[in-house]
Motif scaffolding. Structure first.
Motif, PDB file in Angstrom:
ATOM      1  N   SER A   9       6.643   7.083   0.983  1.00  0.00           N
ATOM      2  CA  SER A   9       6.681   6.359  -0.501  1.00  0.00           C
ATOM      3  C   SER A   9       7.099   7.592  -1.474  1.00  0.00           C
ATOM      4  CB  SER A   9       5.238   6.052  -1.030  1.00  0.00           C
ATOM      5  OG  SER A   9       4.445   7.070  -0.857  1.00  0.00           O
ATOM      6  N   ALA A  10       8.139   8.303  -0.890  1.00  0.00           N
ATOM      7  CA  ALA A  10       8.755   9.332  -2.165  1.00  0.00           C
ATOM      8  C   ALA A  10       9.608   8.636  -3.146  1.00  0.00           C
ATOM      9  CB  ALA A  10       9.799  10.345  -1.267  1.00  0.00           C
ATOM     10  N   PRO A  11       9.696   9.045  -4.548  1.00  0.00           N
ATOM     11  CA  PRO A  11      10.485   8.415  -5.364  1.00  0.00           C
ATOM     12  C   PRO A  11      11.901   8.152  -4.962  1.00  0.00           C
ATOM     13  CG  PRO A  11       9.006  10.140  -6.089  1.00  0.00           C
ATOM     14  CD  PRO A  11       9.241  10.276  -4.861  1.00  0.00           C
ATOM     15  N   VAL A  12      12.445   7.082  -5.329  1.00  0.00           N
ATOM     16  CA  VAL A  12      13.863   6.600  -5.329  1.00  0.00           C
ATOM     17  C   VAL A  12      14.594   6.905  -6.535  1.00  0.00           C
ATOM     18  CG1 VAL A  12      13.257   5.133  -3.219  1.00  0.00           C
ATOM     19  CG2 VAL A  12      13.306   4.290  -5.549  1.00  0.00           C
ATOM     20  N   ASP A  13      15.909   6.832  -6.466  1.00  0.00           N
ATOM     21  CA  ASP A  13      16.544   6.841  -8.017  1.00  0.00           C
ATOM     22  C   ASP A  13      16.835   5.706  -8.306  1.00  0.00           C
ATOM     23  OD1 ASP A  13      18.436   7.321 -10.108  1.00  0.00           O
ATOM     24  OD2 ASP A  13      19.685   8.343  -8.857  1.00  0.00           O
ATOM     25  N   ALA A  14      15.872   5.082  -9.269  1.00  0.00           N
ATOM     26  CA  ALA A  14      15.857   3.732  -9.764  1.00  0.00           C
ATOM     27  C   ALA A  14      16.159   3.857 -11.343  1.00  0.00           C
ATOM     28  CB  ALA A  14      14.707   3.212  -9.618  1.00  0.00           C
ATOM     29  N   ARG A 124     -11.675   1.379  -2.144  1.00  0.00           N
ATOM     30  CA  ARG A 124     -11.571   2.438  -2.670  1.00  0.00           C
ATOM     31  C   ARG A 124     -10.637   3.615  -1.712  1.00  0.00           C
ATOM     32  NH1 ARG A 124     -14.954   3.248  -6.510  1.00  0.00           N
ATOM     33  NH2 ARG A 124     -16.844   1.858  -6.866  1.00  0.00           N
ATOM     34  N   ASP A 125     -10.623   3.542  -0.471  1.00  0.00           N
ATOM     35  CA  ASP A 125      -9.840   4.013   0.345  1.00  0.00           C
ATOM     36  C   ASP A 125      -8.337   3.860   0.034  1.00  0.00           C
ATOM     37  OD1 ASP A 125      -9.748   6.208   2.281  1.00  0.00           O
ATOM     38  OD2 ASP A 125      -9.445   4.719   3.940  1.00  0.00           O
ATOM     39  N   ARG A 126      -7.940   2.630  -0.601  1.00  0.00           N
ATOM     40  CA  ARG A 126      -6.666   2.204  -0.612  1.00  0.00           C
ATOM     41  C   ARG A 126      -5.951   2.431  -1.862  1.00  0.00           C
ATOM     42  NH1 ARG A 126      -7.462  -2.721   3.129  1.00  0.00           N
ATOM     43  NH2 ARG A 126      -7.118  -1.666   5.283  1.00  0.00           N
ATOM     44  N   ALA A 127      -7.137   2.678  -3.019  1.00  0.00           N
ATOM     45  CA  ALA A 127      -6.711   2.543  -4.396  1.00  0.00           C
ATOM     46  C   ALA A 127      -6.080   3.738  -4.943  1.00  0.00           C
ATOM     47  CB  ALA A 127      -7.931   2.296  -5.135  1.00  0.00           C
ATOM     48  N   GLY A 128      -5.687   4.818  -4.442  1.00  0.00           N
ATOM     49  CA  GLY A 128      -5.191   5.932  -4.796  1.00  0.00           C
ATOM     50  C   GLY A 128      -5.906   6.886  -5.595  1.00  0.00           C
ATOM     51  N   LEU A 129      -7.413   6.906  -5.231  1.00  0.00           N
ATOM     52  CA  LEU A 129      -8.101   7.681  -5.947  1.00  0.00           C
ATOM     53  C   LEU A 129      -8.018   9.253  -5.225  1.00  0.00           C
ATOM     54  CD1 LEU A 129     -11.216   5.434  -5.790  1.00  0.00           C
ATOM     55  CD2 LEU A 129      -9.826   5.796  -7.780  1.00  0.00           C
ATOM     56  N   PRO A 130      -8.505  10.052  -5.933  1.00  0.00           N
ATOM     57  CA  PRO A 130      -8.329  11.703  -5.490  1.00  0.00           C
ATOM     58  C   PRO A 130      -8.745  11.655  -4.046  1.00  0.00           C
ATOM     59  CG  PRO A 130      -9.386  11.825  -7.349  1.00  0.00           C
ATOM     60  CD  PRO A 130      -9.117  10.320  -7.145  1.00  0.00           C
ATOM     61  N   ASP A 131      -9.723  11.009  -3.487  1.00  0.00           N
ATOM     62  CA  ASP A 131     -10.151  11.094  -2.244  1.00  0.00           C
ATOM     63  C   ASP A 131      -9.694   9.942  -1.094  1.00  0.00           C
ATOM     64  OD1 ASP A 131     -11.694   9.409  -3.388  1.00  0.00           O
ATOM     65  OD2 ASP A 131     -13.732   9.830  -2.419  1.00  0.00           O
ATOM     66  N   SER A 132      -8.745   8.987  -1.678  1.00  0.00           N
ATOM     67  CA  SER A 132      -8.230   7.871  -0.990  1.00  0.00           C
ATOM     68  C   SER A 132      -7.148   8.260   0.129  1.00  0.00           C
ATOM     69  CB  SER A 132      -7.676   6.841  -1.892  1.00  0.00           C
ATOM     70  OG  SER A 132      -8.574   6.299  -3.080  1.00  0.00           O
ATOM     71  N   ALA A 133      -7.232   7.722   1.114  1.00  0.00           N
ATOM     72  CA  ALA A 133      -6.149   7.781   2.234  1.00  0.00           C
ATOM     73  C   ALA A 133      -4.876   7.263   1.761  1.00  0.00           C
ATOM     74  CB  ALA A 133      -6.610   7.211   3.454  1.00  0.00           C
ATOM     75  N   GLU A 134      -4.989   6.161   1.130  1.00  0.00           N
ATOM     76  CA  GLU A 134      -3.607   5.486   0.677  1.00  0.00           C
ATOM     77  C   GLU A 134      -3.531   5.227  -0.688  1.00  0.00           C
ATOM     78  OE1 GLU A 134      -2.438   1.790   2.989  1.00  0.00           O
ATOM     79  OE2 GLU A 134      -4.015   2.428   4.593  1.00  0.00           O
ATOM     80  N   ASP A 135      -2.442   5.023  -1.385  1.00  0.00           N
ATOM     81  CA  ASP A 135      -2.418   4.728  -2.683  1.00  0.00           C
ATOM     82  C   ASP A 135      -1.180   3.773  -3.023  1.00  0.00           C
ATOM     83  OD1 ASP A 135      -1.506   5.175  -5.539  1.00  0.00           O
ATOM     84  OD2 ASP A 135      -0.905   7.063  -5.467  1.00  0.00           O
ATOM     85  N   LYS A 136      -1.828   2.639  -2.999  1.00  0.00           N
ATOM     86  CA  LYS A 136      -1.097   1.271  -2.975  1.00  0.00           C
ATOM     87  C   LYS A 136      -0.398   1.068  -4.501  1.00  0.00           C
ATOM     88  CE  LYS A 136      -1.838  -0.006   1.076  1.00  0.00           C
ATOM     89  NZ  LYS A 136      -0.610   0.031   2.021  1.00  0.00           N
ATOM     90  N   GLY A 137      -0.926   1.500  -5.400  1.00  0.00           N
ATOM     91  CA  GLY A 137      -0.211   1.334  -6.531  1.00  0.00           C
ATOM     92  C   GLY A 137       1.058   2.009  -6.701  1.00  0.00           C
ATOM     93  N   TRP A 138       1.039   3.343  -6.248  1.00  0.00           N
ATOM     94  CA  TRP A 138       2.242   3.990  -6.121  1.00  0.00           C
ATOM     95  C   TRP A 138       3.193   3.493  -5.009  1.00  0.00           C
ATOM     96  CZ3 TRP A 138       4.133   8.699  -8.478  1.00  0.00           C
ATOM     97  CH2 TRP A 138       5.155   9.470  -8.006  1.00  0.00           C
ATOM     98  N   ALA A 139       2.770   3.246  -3.822  1.00  0.00           N
ATOM     99  CA  ALA A 139       3.625   2.815  -2.577  1.00  0.00           C
ATOM    100  C   ALA A 139       4.413   1.557  -3.059  1.00  0.00           C
ATOM    101  CB  ALA A 139       2.716   3.003  -1.346  1.00  0.00           C
ATOM    102  N   SER A 140       3.460   0.496  -3.499  1.00  0.00           N
ATOM    103  CA  SER A 140       3.951  -0.553  -3.923  1.00  0.00           C
ATOM    104  C   SER A 140       5.016  -0.512  -4.925  1.00  0.00           C
ATOM    105  CB  SER A 140       2.684  -1.672  -4.568  1.00  0.00           C
ATOM    106  OG  SER A 140       1.984  -1.970  -3.516  1.00  0.00           O
ATOM    107  N   THR A 141       5.080   0.046  -5.840  1.00  0.00           N
ATOM    108  CA  THR A 141       6.018   0.383  -6.735  1.00  0.00           C
ATOM    109  C   THR A 141       7.319   1.067  -6.210  1.00  0.00           C
ATOM    110  OG1 THR A 141       4.376   0.621  -8.500  1.00  0.00           O
ATOM    111  CG2 THR A 141       6.419   1.137  -8.993  1.00  0.00           C
TER     112      THR A 141
END
Length: 166
Positions: A9-14, A124-141
């Motif tokens: 989920s690296a940033p893209v040029d949008a 919590r493990d998917r919500a992008g919190l500091p100790d989360s394994a995933e960051d669905k807010g970021w990745a979805s965007t």
């Protein structure tokens, strides 16, 4: 959480694109953070974010459709935790079918950033919190913006032949 196969989920040029983000207020401690991460991802990609809030996940599709009519992409964020009744199944199907319909009807990418989980700990493990394994807010965007760029590329290459024999 699959734990494997994520494309990154690296940033893209949008630059110049607008992201409509609609987030449920239900489980606000998580959706507020997911919303912050979605806006940060849009900014990291050079896009502008427009934000709307709704009570729960069932309300996401109708607002996603309104956003799709004025934005380049839409990101829908929510949390649905399985309970002891069939309500979980109805909500998940309604949200998924609704968001898919919006994407197809409006011809715009609509990211499904709704966490559908068995426990709050999984959320919590998917919500992008500091100790989360995933960051669905970021990745979805990032995924929605990436899809918008792909749609744009297909549209601009419409006069080029593709497929066998080209």
């Amino acid at each position: 959480m699959a734990g494997f196969g994520e494309p990154g989920s690296a940033p893209v040029d949008a630059a110049g694109l607008t992201v409509g983000v609609v987030a449920a207020r239900w489980h606000g401690d998580l959706t507020d953070h997911m919303l912050d991460r979605a806006v940060a991802a849009a900014q990291a990609c050079g896009a502008r974010a427009v934000v709307a809030r709704v009570a729960g996940s069932v309300e996401l599709p109708v607002v996603a459709q309104a956003l799709a009519r004025r934005c380049d992409v839409v990101v829908a964020l929510g949390v649905v935790v399985r309970g002891a009744t069939a309500h979980f199944d109805y909500v998940c199907r309604s949200v998924t079918d609704g968001l898919t319909r919006v994407a197809l009807d409006e011809g715009k990418p609509v990211a499904h950033g709704v966490l559908t989980v068995d426990t709050i700990e999984q959320a919590r493990d998917r919500a992008g919190l500091p100790d989360s394994a995933e960051d669905k807010g970021w990745a979805s965007t990032v995924a929605a913006l990436d899809a918008a760029l792909a749609v744009r590329q297909v549209a601009t290459s419409a006069n080029q032949r593709v497929g066998f024999g080209t």
